[in-house]
Design an enzyme around this catalytic site. Sequence first.
Site, mmCIF file in Angstrom:
data_model
loop_
_atom_site.group_PDB
_atom_site.id
_atom_site.type_symbol
_atom_site.label_atom_id
_atom_site.label_comp_id
_atom_site.label_asym_id
_atom_site.label_seq_id
_atom_site.Cartn_x
_atom_site.Cartn_y
_atom_site.Cartn_z
ATOM 1 N N GLU A 248 0.820 -1.220 0.000
ATOM 2 C CA GLU A 248 0.000 0.000 0.000
ATOM 3 C C GLU A 248 0.854 1.270 0.000
ATOM 4 O O GLU A 248 0.502 2.263 0.636
ATOM 5 C CB GLU A 248 -0.999 0.004 1.166
ATOM 6 C CG GLU A 248 -2.089 -1.042 1.009
ATOM 7 C CD GLU A 248 -3.303 -0.791 1.883
ATOM 8 O OE1 GLU A 248 -3.442 0.315 2.426
ATOM 9 O OE2 GLU A 248 -4.133 -1.712 2.008
ATOM 10 N N HIS A 530 -1.946 -1.672 10.370
ATOM 11 C CA HIS A 530 -1.478 -3.062 10.364
ATOM 12 C C HIS A 530 -0.357 -3.237 11.382
ATOM 13 O O HIS A 530 0.290 -2.273 11.797
ATOM 14 C CB HIS A 530 -0.969 -3.455 8.975
ATOM 15 C CG HIS A 530 -2.063 -3.803 8.013
ATOM 16 N ND1 HIS A 530 -2.285 -5.087 7.555
ATOM 17 C CD2 HIS A 530 -3.001 -3.038 7.411
ATOM 18 C CE1 HIS A 530 -3.309 -5.088 6.713
ATOM 19 N NE2 HIS A 530 -3.754 -3.847 6.615
#
Length: 546
Positions: A248, A530
């Site tokens: 990402e 995350h």
Amino acid sequence: MVLHISPYSSACLHFLDGLSWSLVFPCYWLLDRLLASCVATSLEKRQRSQDPCSFLTLCVLISAPLYLLLLLASLPFALLGFIFWAPLQAVRQPYLYTYWLGGVGIGEWRPQGRSFCFCSANVCLLPDSLARFNNLSDTHRRAREVGKRIRNGAKLSPRLLLLMSYNHRPGEQAGGDTGSMTASRESLTRYHGGDGSIGISSNNTLSHVPRTSIFKRTGRKRRHGDETFDHEISAFFPANLDFLALQEVFDHGSTTRLRRQLHRYFPYVLSDVGRYGWKGCCSRFKFLNSGLMLASRYPILDARFECYPNGRGEDALAAKGALFAKVHVGTSHQEQRVVGYLTCTHLHAIEGDASVRCEQLDLLLQWGAEFRQSSSQPPEGQKVLEDLVAFDVILGDLNFDNCSSEDKLEQQHTLFTQYKDPCRLGPGEDKPWALGVHPLSKLQSTDPPLFLCFSLRVMENEEGRKEYLVFPPSKNQCPASSQKGRKIPLKGNGRRLDYILYSDEGLQQDWKLEIEEFSFVTQLAGLTDHLSVAMRLAVSTGEEEP
């Protein structure tokens, strides 16, 4: 095996790309700012609720109409630039390879083998307006800070980290750019040798310290049952980090800032991976590239990117895929190259699309086998010795966990028969110490995120957007408060989406792989949604030191 050091094969195409993007960029930036002003993070909402007439509220009320007017004015220029920019993406290289002088010397492969450290992290560097749906903002600032924390955690010596932990109380800001640091003495001295000494080279790294002085520990109590390796929640990225896989990294400006920071520690970086526009598997227009980035302290010999052709919904707007790389980690006594294979990937994210992810896993295995075969072929007309393979590792965000009942199909995929997951006991069952993140429907917290905290509160959200909480690994069943809003109760210690898998197939005879340590790294708390994972892998050749 040609690595692409420029996005285009000619300077003319590179110039046209820059010119066309300069026309598109103002419209892109204004649209991003307009949307960002309409999506507030929890912190901004709290500030506005406490003071409705605050400066932040006035800025939004003034800036939103201004952004809209400027956006409309920039549309004709953006359309003109897009007409030239979109076709150019069809001939753009699938990745950019950049390198700086320095790094780890390859040197001669030691008879007793060597250890390598791998790390994977999803950093959520989306355009600011999209990142806000994950309760994150200020993407460019986060990109710089992510890079700083990674390289500082990897290059700082244990002695310096220990000193910093003594000089800073919980919640204080540490000096430099490492952010708020709080850690136990044990976690910061985990690289001590059995005799209590610390091996530190002149450049504050542990690259030249004998393996036994770093990885063999005594008196540790972090192992469970017959576990053969150490595992921990770590406040910092592991020292002497060799390979870093990121997901990402979508925003172009953030990519540049992050790459600049990482190059201060990693000499070799693959970035800007994947193509925009229409190309090959891209049946839909790709507004975002793959978001993958791979950094290495060892030279990269070959690389390839493949795009998944079966993306659905909003995931199809990004060129998600798999990045394969071959790295040179040593040379044997017989002048044979010792190499390793790395795979960085990010699978389909939409819940309920298990069949899509399984198809992507099938392609991942197929493409990986094809890459290893093609990259091992010698150049035509040349006779060279066969490469010796030291490791084959997959890193990335697989977007399913091993404990959720709704992910049964992925848990039983053949991927786990060819590659080993250090955190997994079997389909549907993780080891007791394995950690993930918990999506919560509500979390009331004003505490700042801490780097080392067995109850790590990262985000809050009153409107159902993503939020995550790391719970202690002491209980196999997660707390009931984290189960709110889930259709099926979650087993284990959270949704573990980020993986590091390894395979010992294809290694030389008598060579063995042994995990020395597995870590859940909290140093990016507050910068992403995350939990980073790291693994130290020892390659043993079965020979004795002469």
